[in-house]
Design an enzyme around this catalytic site. Structure first.
Site, PDB file in Angstrom:
ATOM      1  N   GLU A   8      21.313  24.908 -10.731  1.00  0.00           N
ATOM      2  CA  GLU A   8      20.938  25.534  -9.465  1.00  0.00           C
ATOM      3  C   GLU A   8      20.038  24.564  -8.700  1.00  0.00           C
ATOM      4  OE1 GLU A   8      20.179  27.256  -6.247  1.00  0.00           O
ATOM      5  OE2 GLU A   8      21.519  28.383  -7.569  1.00  0.00           O
ATOM      6  N   ASP A  14      21.241  19.218  -8.217  1.00  0.00           N
ATOM      7  CA  ASP A  14      22.460  19.333  -7.420  1.00  0.00           C
ATOM      8  C   ASP A  14      23.662  19.412  -8.362  1.00  0.00           C
ATOM      9  OD1 ASP A  14      24.001  18.782  -4.719  1.00  0.00           O
ATOM     10  OD2 ASP A  14      24.835  17.406  -6.217  1.00  0.00           O
ATOM     11  N   ASP A  63      30.231  28.457  -8.073  1.00  0.00           N
ATOM     12  CA  ASP A  63      29.864  29.566  -7.190  1.00  0.00           C
ATOM     13  C   ASP A  63      28.663  29.146  -6.346  1.00  0.00           C
ATOM     14  OD1 ASP A  63      29.866  32.072  -6.014  1.00  0.00           O
ATOM     15  OD2 ASP A  63      28.683  33.000  -7.601  1.00  0.00           O
TER      16      ASP A  63
END
Length: 296
Positions: free
Chosen positions: A130, A157, A178
């Site tokens: 994340e 990243d 996602d």
């Protein structure tokens, strides 16, 4: 003793009036509880992360209380049950690969899928990358996410993490994408070069699962880019679109059904109806053959 019929008429009218007032008060109370309530705003260098309660759900959003959609929601009365079709579709990738030992999730959000996979796959390790530490703080404080030996998170990243994994020779049985910013998927997570990196860190029969949009000006080019790296893929659509591709050959329909039925009991607490999800598995190519591939 003679009873005055007017008494009954006035009593009946008074009862109706009181009932009407009660109904108005109940409706007002319900409407007040359904209105969006801002629970928390977490500062971020990317976009403020908002926690909102509405319609009996807790949701995460970026920047605004109201916009085109929510990043994550869960039902406050049934936290395990998945609210969104796209999370059920992404989890149904287990029909393709029912026994992943390790899973990489790019994009934490409210951790709906990592938390579900932890219970569905008791022996698997779920890594999540994340980019925004504010999202991680909110997921831990407001959405029940907890780090541990089987539930690991990396603040980085997504592409940089995957490229590093490739250099180090690490592989995953399933990679789930996602990652959305305020507007759409970051462009560097949509190119042929990026998907080649993902392909390289998949185990020989590993599976890629990607959440994207059903309607988008990028639809044809996205589709062509996935196909350029993975060949045929499953194209699931219900609200969002979920692409499920494999480094190896895709399973046939009988294998999908067999895996789905074996998982039915484990998936039921999350509101996943395996028969309904099976109907969404399409192999149809619905984009132009001459659509241009996205590149860096």
């Amino acid at each position: 003793m003679k009873l005055d019929p007017r008494r009954f008429r006035w009593a009946a009218l008074l009862g109706l009036a009181l009932a009407a007032c009660s109904a108005v008060l109940v409706t007002y109370s319900l409407s007040g509880s359904l209105a969006p309530r801002l629970v928390h705003t977490e500062p971020s260098e990317f976009a403020p992360v908002l926690v909102i309660d509405e319609y009996g759900q807790r949701c995460m959003n970026f920047e605004k209380i109201k916009d085109r959609g929510r990043q994550t929601c869960f039902d406050l009365s049934a936290p395990e049950k998945m609210v969104f079709d796209y999370t059920r579709m992404m989890t149904s990738a287990l029909f393709v690969k029912p026994d992943p030992r390790n899973v990489l999730m790019v994009g934490l959000g409210g951790a709906t899928i990592p938390l579900a996979l932890e219970k569905i796959l008791p022996d698997a390790v779920i890594d999540t990358v994340e980019i925004d530490p504010a999202v991680l703080r909110v997921a831990e404080r407001y959405f029940g996410y907890k780090q541990g030996p089987r539930q690991r998170v990396f603040v980085d990243d997504g592409r940089a993490f995957i490229e590093q994994a490739r250099r180090e020779g690490r592989t995953y049985d399933m990679v789930m994408l996602d990652a959305f910013d305020v507007d759409y998927i970051p462009p560097h997570l949509l190119t042929r070069e990026f998907f080649q990196q993902v392909h390289a860190i998949l185990s020989p029969d590993g599976v890629l699962v990607a959440n994207t949009f059903t309607r988008s000006t990028m639809y044809e080019r996205e589709s062509a880019t996935y196909a350029a790296v993975f060949g045929d893929f499953f194209n699931l659509r219900a609200g969002n679109r979920v692409i499920i591709a494999s480094r190896g050959p895709l399973p046939d329909d009988d294998a999908l059904k067999r895996h789905a039925h074996a998982l039915a009991k484990a998936l039921e607490p999350f509101g996943i109806d395996v028969e309904r999800e099976l109907q969404r598995f399409s192999r149809h190519r619905d984009w132009s053959a001459d659509a241009a591939v996205l590149t860096d």
